[in-house]
Write an enzyme that holds these catalytic residues in place. Structure first.
Site, PDB file in Angstrom:
ATOM      1  N   LYS A 206      16.540   9.935  12.307  1.00 43.02           N
ATOM      2  CA  LYS A 206      15.548   9.386  13.160  1.00 43.02           C
ATOM      3  C   LYS A 206      14.627   8.293  12.852  1.00 43.02           C
ATOM      4  O   LYS A 206      13.783   7.851  11.899  1.00 43.02           O
ATOM      5  CB  LYS A 206      14.287  10.395  13.521  1.00 43.02           C
ATOM      6  CG  LYS A 206      13.271  10.340  14.450  1.00 43.02           C
ATOM      7  CD  LYS A 206      11.753  10.759  14.369  1.00 43.02           C
ATOM      8  CE  LYS A 206      11.274   9.532  13.243  1.00 43.02           C
ATOM      9  NZ  LYS A 206      11.036   8.168  14.327  1.00 43.02           N
ATOM     10  N   GLU A 287       8.555   8.241  -0.143  1.00 42.34           N
ATOM     11  CA  GLU A 287       8.044   6.989  -0.875  1.00 42.34           C
ATOM     12  C   GLU A 287       7.026   6.315   0.165  1.00 42.34           C
ATOM     13  O   GLU A 287       7.485   6.130   1.601  1.00 42.34           O
ATOM     14  CB  GLU A 287       9.255   5.948  -0.761  1.00 42.34           C
ATOM     15  CG  GLU A 287      10.311   6.346  -1.845  1.00 42.34           C
ATOM     16  CD  GLU A 287       9.441   6.826  -3.193  1.00 42.34           C
ATOM     17  OE1 GLU A 287       8.592   5.954  -3.802  1.00 42.34           O
ATOM     18  OE2 GLU A 287       9.783   7.849  -3.681  1.00 42.34           O
ATOM     19  N   CYS A 321       5.311  -3.012   1.396  1.00 41.98           N
ATOM     20  CA  CYS A 321       4.882  -2.069   0.689  1.00 41.98           C
ATOM     21  C   CYS A 321       4.299  -2.631  -0.769  1.00 41.98           C
ATOM     22  O   CYS A 321       3.399  -2.148  -1.414  1.00 41.98           O
ATOM     23  CB  CYS A 321       5.592  -0.611   0.447  1.00 41.98           C
ATOM     24  SG  CYS A 321       7.265  -0.743  -0.305  1.00 41.98           S
ATOM     25  N   GLU A 417      -4.782   0.621   2.152  1.00 40.27           N
ATOM     26  CA  GLU A 417      -3.851  -0.174   2.526  1.00 40.27           C
ATOM     27  C   GLU A 417      -4.026  -0.769   3.870  1.00 40.27           C
ATOM     28  O   GLU A 417      -4.163  -0.067   4.724  1.00 40.27           O
ATOM     29  CB  GLU A 417      -2.377   0.688   2.413  1.00 40.27           C
ATOM     30  CG  GLU A 417      -1.167  -0.108   2.641  1.00 40.27           C
ATOM     31  CD  GLU A 417       0.289   0.358   2.785  1.00 40.27           C
ATOM     32  OE1 GLU A 417       0.010   1.577   3.380  1.00 40.27           O
ATOM     33  OE2 GLU A 417       1.122   0.069   2.065  1.00 40.27           O
TER      34      GLU A 417
HETATM   35  P1  NAP Z   1       4.633   5.577   9.288  1.00 37.73           P
HETATM   36  O1  NAP Z   1       3.976   5.413  10.398  1.00 37.73           O
HETATM   37  O2  NAP Z   1       4.388   6.662   8.273  1.00 37.73           O
HETATM   38  O3  NAP Z   1       6.224   6.008  10.002  1.00 37.73           O
HETATM   39  C1  NAP Z   1       7.208   6.184   8.986  1.00 37.73           C
HETATM   40  C2  NAP Z   1       8.247   6.922   9.565  1.00 37.73           C
HETATM   41  O4  NAP Z   1       7.771   8.166  10.090  1.00 37.73           O
HETATM   42  C3  NAP Z   1       8.665   6.381  11.081  1.00 37.73           C
HETATM   43  O5  NAP Z   1       9.845   6.808  11.502  1.00 37.73           O
HETATM   44  C4  NAP Z   1       7.681   7.392  11.905  1.00 37.73           C
HETATM   45  O6  NAP Z   1       8.193   7.482  13.294  1.00 37.73           O
HETATM   46  C5  NAP Z   1       7.789   8.655  11.323  1.00 37.73           C
HETATM   47  N1  NAP Z   1       6.745   9.609  11.658  1.00 37.73           N
HETATM   48  C6  NAP Z   1       5.481   9.349  12.220  1.00 37.73           C
HETATM   49  N2  NAP Z   1       5.004  10.607  12.192  1.00 37.73           N
HETATM   50  C7  NAP Z   1       5.504  11.523  11.941  1.00 37.73           C
HETATM   51  C8  NAP Z   1       5.661  12.799  11.979  1.00 37.73           C
HETATM   52  N3  NAP Z   1       4.459  13.753  12.281  1.00 37.73           N
HETATM   53  N4  NAP Z   1       6.808  13.596  11.576  1.00 37.73           N
HETATM   54  C9  NAP Z   1       7.898  12.996  11.031  1.00 37.73           C
HETATM   55  N5  NAP Z   1       7.997  11.668  11.051  1.00 37.73           N
HETATM   56  C10 NAP Z   1       6.909  11.014  11.470  1.00 37.73           C
HETATM   57  O7  NAP Z   1       4.948   4.136   8.505  1.00 37.73           O
HETATM   58  P2  NAP Z   1       5.203   2.734   9.054  1.00 37.73           P
HETATM   59  O8  NAP Z   1       4.351   2.085   9.542  1.00 37.73           O
HETATM   60  O9  NAP Z   1       6.716   2.814   9.636  1.00 37.73           O
HETATM   61  O10 NAP Z   1       5.563   1.861   7.837  1.00 37.73           O
HETATM   62  C11 NAP Z   1       4.765   1.311   7.064  1.00 37.73           C
HETATM   63  C12 NAP Z   1       4.295   2.169   5.793  1.00 37.73           C
HETATM   64  O11 NAP Z   1       5.629   2.485   4.932  1.00 37.73           O
HETATM   65  C13 NAP Z   1       3.503   1.464   4.840  1.00 37.73           C
HETATM   66  O12 NAP Z   1       2.446   2.301   4.479  1.00 37.73           O
HETATM   67  C14 NAP Z   1       4.260   0.987   3.758  1.00 37.73           C
HETATM   68  O13 NAP Z   1       3.689   0.998   2.296  1.00 37.73           O
HETATM   69  C15 NAP Z   1       5.278   2.184   3.557  1.00 37.73           C
HETATM   70  N6  NAP Z   1       6.493   1.742   2.871  1.00 37.73           N
HETATM   71  C16 NAP Z   1       6.833   2.264   1.706  1.00 37.73           C
HETATM   72  C17 NAP Z   1       7.858   2.049   1.013  1.00 37.73           C
HETATM   73  C18 NAP Z   1       8.276   2.352  -0.308  1.00 37.73           C
HETATM   74  O14 NAP Z   1       9.300   2.271  -1.036  1.00 37.73           O
HETATM   75  N7  NAP Z   1       7.123   2.961  -1.090  1.00 37.73           N
HETATM   76  C19 NAP Z   1       8.819   0.778   1.606  1.00 37.73           C
HETATM   77  C20 NAP Z   1       8.353   0.552   3.076  1.00 37.73           C
HETATM   78  C21 NAP Z   1       7.490   0.851   3.587  1.00 37.73           C
HETATM   79  P3  NAP Z   1       7.591   6.594  14.662  1.00 37.73           P
HETATM   80  O15 NAP Z   1       8.010   5.425  14.199  1.00 37.73           O
HETATM   81  O16 NAP Z   1       8.420   7.265  15.766  1.00 37.73           O
HETATM   82  O17 NAP Z   1       6.101   7.067  14.546  1.00 37.73           O
END
Ligand code: NAP
Length: 516
Positions: A206, A287, A321, A417
């Site tokens: 997804k 992560e 991140c 963050e």
């Molecule tokens: P996000 O809002 O948490 O979304 C991540 C993924 O989860 C997306 O595919 C999103 O889909 C999905 N999602 C959202 N709600 C969900 C639910 N209830 N059930 C299942 N899946 C769901 O994060 P983001 O804004 O895409 O990414 C930024 C974040 O990622 C930052 O916090 C960053 O620090 C972190 N990050 C961490 C790493 C690491 O290695 N630690 C690497 C990269 C990024 P939708 O897009 O359809 O909402």
């Protein structure tokens, strides 16, 4: 087989490279605003409901329209993935690795094309897009080799015992759900998918709603590489409809998630519940976010530190991140470092990444823009605004790089963050205090220390509690196989993507013992 080495970055100073890239970019621009299907068991399904993906630097440009899976589609994808698992899991590690190597070769040949999609859909500048594409190639090449190592490890690690043939096999788990973020929409999405399938699992992928077209382009590559239908099922969809459903599903064996702390915690909690008909405990690889600090010691190379802080904080608009969002500086050099960082930041040109002169592109969407603006307002109450904080005149989601000085270590902007071009400066009276301040967050992802003092290096090695600790270099830019990546505490399960232990998470060891 050649040993693994990270894919070299493209040199955009070379005019020939620039011309080749621009040619590809023009080519990709001709392919915008197309419609993309779900892919379940190799069958392409177009739905009336669509997710429209826009260029965050130019909102009038539609990148593509992507079909949206319903719960019925998810059920169908689970059935398909479970059926495919029966044959895919029985293929040898060598056979599975070959698909990854083929996919890497295809992407390497079409590097600028993929980077152009990244530029347009995620708002990445040319070097940032190229790094994302290179990392995608690296994951494919590295995990392809790692699965071969893991297959061998099982044969070699057991203590020999007379009269018995004992073997440890790292067998796959089953059907997994892969949920990547938008910020490395090619590399992280492909890496999580590749690790899952090369270990013998089948998946439902997804993609993030902001970057589904790039994910579909990767699906095309897997198809071209000959990957059997049903190994990767592509189910973009509205999380309100299918998010929890994917996680809760009784057929989900594991969830590989990268994204925010909030969603990671939600998935972790929901996955712990055992549903009717479920005969395993789900594994969660999560992560999550970071609040990464760069510490500058009194004796550090101040120019190198300033350069690293600016690059780590503002490249890709701070949407990594691993981005530096806190500079914690020894009081002896605080004013000096702050002045150098402000000077460098003021020279960053903010604009559409289509223009090669742009250093800082847009943030990803309205939600991100609004969140950053609210933190800027909060920053004005928690620190001294010394750079940015203003609106840009450019259309699109642009935020001027923003710096707050004299921020307390326990301020909200020191702990939460923001995920944008946003940096807080904090003064420390000693090196030890700087580390204490750096550790005062619930995250623990990356951190950098600039110092020439060997004792301080060892002190930080022992006490700076982050998964990726760097000395005298920036906090971003981990290379696959070189800097395995993952964080502590609320930064996640510390899976160390791109490291030698990562594939273990997608397997379960099975012991077989035969009397000879
Ligand atoms: P996000 O809002 O948490 O979304 C991540 C993924 O989860 C997306 O595919 C999103 O889909 C999905 N999602 C959202 N709600 C969900 C639910 N209830 N059930 C299942 N899946 C769901 O994060 P983001 O804004 O895409 O990414 C930024 C974040 O990622 C930052 O916090 C960053 O620090 C972190 N990050 C961490 C790493 C690491 O290695 N630690 C690497 C990269 C990024 P939708 O897009 O359809 O909402």
């Amino acid at each position: 087989m050649k040993s693994y080495a990270p894919e070299p970055f493209v040199n955009f100073a070379d005019e020939t490279v620039r011309t080749q890239f621009d040619h590809e970019l023009q080519h990709v621009l001709q392919k915008l605003d197309r419609t993309y299907p779900l892919v379940i068991g190799g069958r392409e399904i177009y739905t009336d409901a669509q997710c429209v993906s826009y260029n965050p630097a130019n909102l009038s440009q539609v990148i593509g329209r992507v079909s949206q899976a319903t719960r019925a589609h998810v059920d169908e994808a689970f059935q398909n993935a479970a059926e495919t698992f029966k044959t895919w899991s029985r293929k040898s590690a060598e056979q599975r690795a070959l698909y990854l190597f083929k996919a890497a070769a295809i992407i390497r040949r079409r590097k600028h094309e993929f980077s152009s999609w990244l530029l347009l859909e995620a708002g990445k500048t040319r070097p940032e897009a190229d790094a994302d594409t290179a990392e995608c190639i690296d994951f494919l090449e590295y995990y392809g080799r790692q699965i071969l190592t893991l297959a061998e490890r099982g044969k070699e690690t057991l203590v020999p015992y007379a009269g018995e043939d004992n073997q440890l096999h790292y067998i796959p788990l089953g059907v997994g759900v892969v949920i990547p973020p938008w910020n490395f929409p090619l590399a992280i999405m492909a890496g999580m998918t590749a690790a899952s399938i090369v270990a013998g699992n089948t998946v439902l992928l997804k993609p993030a709603s902001q970057t589904p077209v790039i994910a579909y382009k990767f699906l095309e590559v897997l198809k071209e590489a000959g990957l059997p239908d049903g190994v990767v099922n592509f189910v973009p969809g509205d999380v309100l409809e299918i998010g929890d459903y994917l996680v809760d599903h009784k057929m989900t064996r594991f969830i590989s998630f990268t994204g925010s702390q909030r969603i990671g915690m939600r998935i972790y909690e929901r996955a712990s519940k055992v549903h009717d008909g479920q005969i395993w405990l789900k594994r969660v690889i999560a992560e999550m976010g970071g609040k990464d600090a760069i510490i500058v010691d009194a004796d550090a190379d101040l120019d190198a530190a300033a350069q690293a802080i600016v690059a780590s904080a503002f490249n890709f608009s701070g949407q990594k991140c691993s981005a530096c969002s806190r500079a914690i500086v020894h009081e002896a050099v605080y004013d000096d470092v702050l002045a150098r960082v402000i000077e460098r930041t003021k020279n960053l040109s903010v604009g559409n990444p289509g223009d090669p002169a742009s250093i800082v592109g847009p943030v990803i969407d309205q939600k991100a823009y609004d969140k950053i603006q609210s933190y800027i307002e909060l920053g004005k109450t928690e620190g001294r605004l010394v750079c940015g904080g203003t609106q840009t005149a450019t259309p699109g989601y642009f935020v001027n790089p923003t710096i707050f000085a004299d921020v307390a270590p326990n301020a909200r902007i020191s702990r939460e963050e923001v995920f944008g071009p946003f940096l807080a400066f904090t003064k420390a009276s000693s090196f030890t205090e700087a580390i204490e301040f750096a550790n005062q967050t619930e995250f623990g992802l990356t951190g950098s220390v600039f110092t020439r003092n060997r004792d301080h290096i060892e002190e930080a090695r022992a006490t700076f509690h982050v998964g990726n600790l760097y000395f005298n270099r920036k906090s971003t830019g981990a290379l696959v196989g070189v800097h395995p990546f993952g964080g502590f505490n609320m930064s996640g399960t510390d899976s160390k993507a791109g490291g030698p232990d990562y594939l273990m998470l997608f397997t379960q060891p099975k012991l077989s013992s035969e009397v000879l």
